[in-house]
Write a protein that holds these residues in place. Structure first.
Motif, PDB file in Angstrom:
ATOM      1  N   GLY A  24       0.949  -0.841  -0.113  1.00 26.85           N
ATOM      2  CA  GLY A  24       0.181   0.419   0.265  1.00 26.85           C
ATOM      3  C   GLY A  24       0.512   1.437  -0.029  1.00 26.85           C
ATOM      4  O   GLY A  24       0.567   2.352  -0.826  1.00 26.85           O
ATOM      5  N   ALA A  25       2.101   1.094   1.013  1.00 29.22           N
ATOM      6  CA  ALA A  25       2.953   2.357   1.171  1.00 29.22           C
ATOM      7  C   ALA A  25       3.329   2.831  -0.950  1.00 29.22           C
ATOM      8  O   ALA A  25       3.200   3.944  -1.388  1.00 29.22           O
ATOM      9  N   GLU A  26       3.629   1.952  -1.129  1.00 29.28           N
ATOM     10  CA  GLU A  26       4.117   1.747  -2.244  1.00 29.28           C
ATOM     11  C   GLU A  26       3.530   2.152  -3.890  1.00 29.28           C
ATOM     12  O   GLU A  26       3.132   3.003  -4.311  1.00 29.28           O
ATOM     13  N   LYS A  27       2.217   1.683  -3.630  1.00 27.11           N
ATOM     14  CA  LYS A  27       0.682   2.016  -4.739  1.00 27.11           C
ATOM     15  C   LYS A  27       0.752   3.304  -4.402  1.00 27.11           C
ATOM     16  O   LYS A  27       0.320   3.952  -5.433  1.00 27.11           O
ATOM     17  N   GLN A  36       0.022   3.690   7.180  1.00 21.00           N
ATOM     18  CA  GLN A  36       0.110   2.724   8.438  1.00 21.00           C
ATOM     19  C   GLN A  36      -1.022   3.687   8.974  1.00 21.00           C
ATOM     20  O   GLN A  36      -2.080   3.383   9.082  1.00 21.00           O
ATOM     21  N   GLU A  37      -0.735   4.900   9.610  1.00 24.49           N
ATOM     22  CA  GLU A  37      -1.881   5.867  10.169  1.00 24.49           C
ATOM     23  C   GLU A  37      -2.854   6.281   9.491  1.00 24.49           C
ATOM     24  O   GLU A  37      -3.855   6.039  10.028  1.00 24.49           O
ATOM     25  N   LEU A  38      -2.245   6.442   8.105  1.00 21.08           N
ATOM     26  CA  LEU A  38      -3.947   6.970   7.417  1.00 21.08           C
ATOM     27  C   LEU A  38      -4.933   6.037   7.181  1.00 21.08           C
ATOM     28  O   LEU A  38      -6.401   5.770   7.552  1.00 21.08           O
ATOM     29  N   LYS A  40      -5.034   3.140   9.545  1.00 19.08           N
ATOM     30  CA  LYS A  40      -5.803   3.439  10.649  1.00 19.08           C
ATOM     31  C   LYS A  40      -7.002   4.113  11.196  1.00 19.08           C
ATOM     32  O   LYS A  40      -7.550   4.411  11.266  1.00 19.08           O
ATOM     33  N   GLU A  41      -6.660   5.589  10.639  1.00 13.26           N
ATOM     34  CA  GLU A  41      -7.441   6.507  10.871  1.00 13.26           C
ATOM     35  C   GLU A  41      -8.642   6.027   9.474  1.00 13.26           C
ATOM     36  O   GLU A  41      -9.701   7.034  10.282  1.00 13.26           O
ATOM     37  N   ALA A  42      -8.359   5.763   8.129  1.00 16.63           N
ATOM     38  CA  ALA A  42      -9.256   5.840   8.146  1.00 16.63           C
ATOM     39  C   ALA A  42     -10.265   4.078   8.097  1.00 16.63           C
ATOM     40  O   ALA A  42     -11.733   3.888   7.588  1.00 16.63           O
ATOM     41  N   LYS A  43      -9.611   3.004   8.845  1.00 18.30           N
ATOM     42  CA  LYS A  43     -10.901   2.260   9.540  1.00 18.30           C
ATOM     43  C   LYS A  43     -10.716   1.167   8.385  1.00 18.30           C
ATOM     44  O   LYS A  43     -11.722   0.565   8.552  1.00 18.30           O
ATOM     45  N   ALA A  44      -9.668   0.901   7.649  1.00 21.20           N
ATOM     46  CA  ALA A  44      -9.897   0.239   6.656  1.00 21.20           C
ATOM     47  C   ALA A  44      -8.712  -1.403   6.597  1.00 21.20           C
ATOM     48  O   ALA A  44      -8.306  -2.138   6.206  1.00 21.20           O
ATOM     49  N   VAL A  45      -8.093  -1.333   7.812  1.00 26.39           N
ATOM     50  CA  VAL A  45      -7.394  -2.481   8.787  1.00 26.39           C
ATOM     51  C   VAL A  45      -7.893  -3.532   9.043  1.00 26.39           C
ATOM     52  O   VAL A  45      -9.379  -3.042  10.091  1.00 26.39           O
ATOM     53  N   PHE A  59     -10.285   2.662   1.806  1.00 29.40           N
ATOM     54  CA  PHE A  59      -8.968   3.935   2.417  1.00 29.40           C
ATOM     55  C   PHE A  59      -8.665   5.089   0.796  1.00 29.40           C
ATOM     56  O   PHE A  59      -8.596   6.679   1.263  1.00 29.40           O
ATOM     57  N   GLU A  60      -9.049   4.868  -0.357  1.00 22.29           N
ATOM     58  CA  GLU A  60      -9.111   5.935  -1.152  1.00 22.29           C
ATOM     59  C   GLU A  60     -10.869   6.737  -1.225  1.00 22.29           C
ATOM     60  O   GLU A  60      -9.904   7.784  -1.039  1.00 22.29           O
ATOM     61  N   ARG A  61     -11.647   6.178  -0.351  1.00 21.01           N
ATOM     62  CA  ARG A  61     -12.641   6.858  -0.099  1.00 21.01           C
ATOM     63  C   ARG A  61     -11.850   7.855   0.766  1.00 21.01           C
ATOM     64  O   ARG A  61     -12.292   9.333   1.037  1.00 21.01           O
TER      65      ARG A  61
END
Length: 69
Positions: A24-27, A36-38, A40-45, A59-61
């Protein structure tokens, strides 16, 4: 004109619904910690045993909320 293996891998990576933190970091061209922070904030994990997967759609939303008009 042929496609390089790296191009094929990039295309495959773009269509995945779930990715690990490193992918994801690469993408999204972000640092690992920031991604990782974003996520978790997005509640996408999603945590499965010891593996963390990030839902790219969620995550994209969340990322769209940072858009500057």
């Amino acid at each position: 004109m042929g496609y390089a293996r790296k191009d094929v891998e990039r295309t495959k990576m773009n269509v995945k619904k779930f990715v690990r933190y490193q992918e994801g970091a690469e993408k999204y061209s972000l640092g690992l910690t920031k991604f990782q922070e974003l996520a978790k904030e997005a509640k996408a994990v999603y945590k499965i045993d010891k593996v963390a997967l990030v839902n790219c759609e969620i995550f994209e939303r969340y990322l769209e909320s940072f858009r500057i008009a």
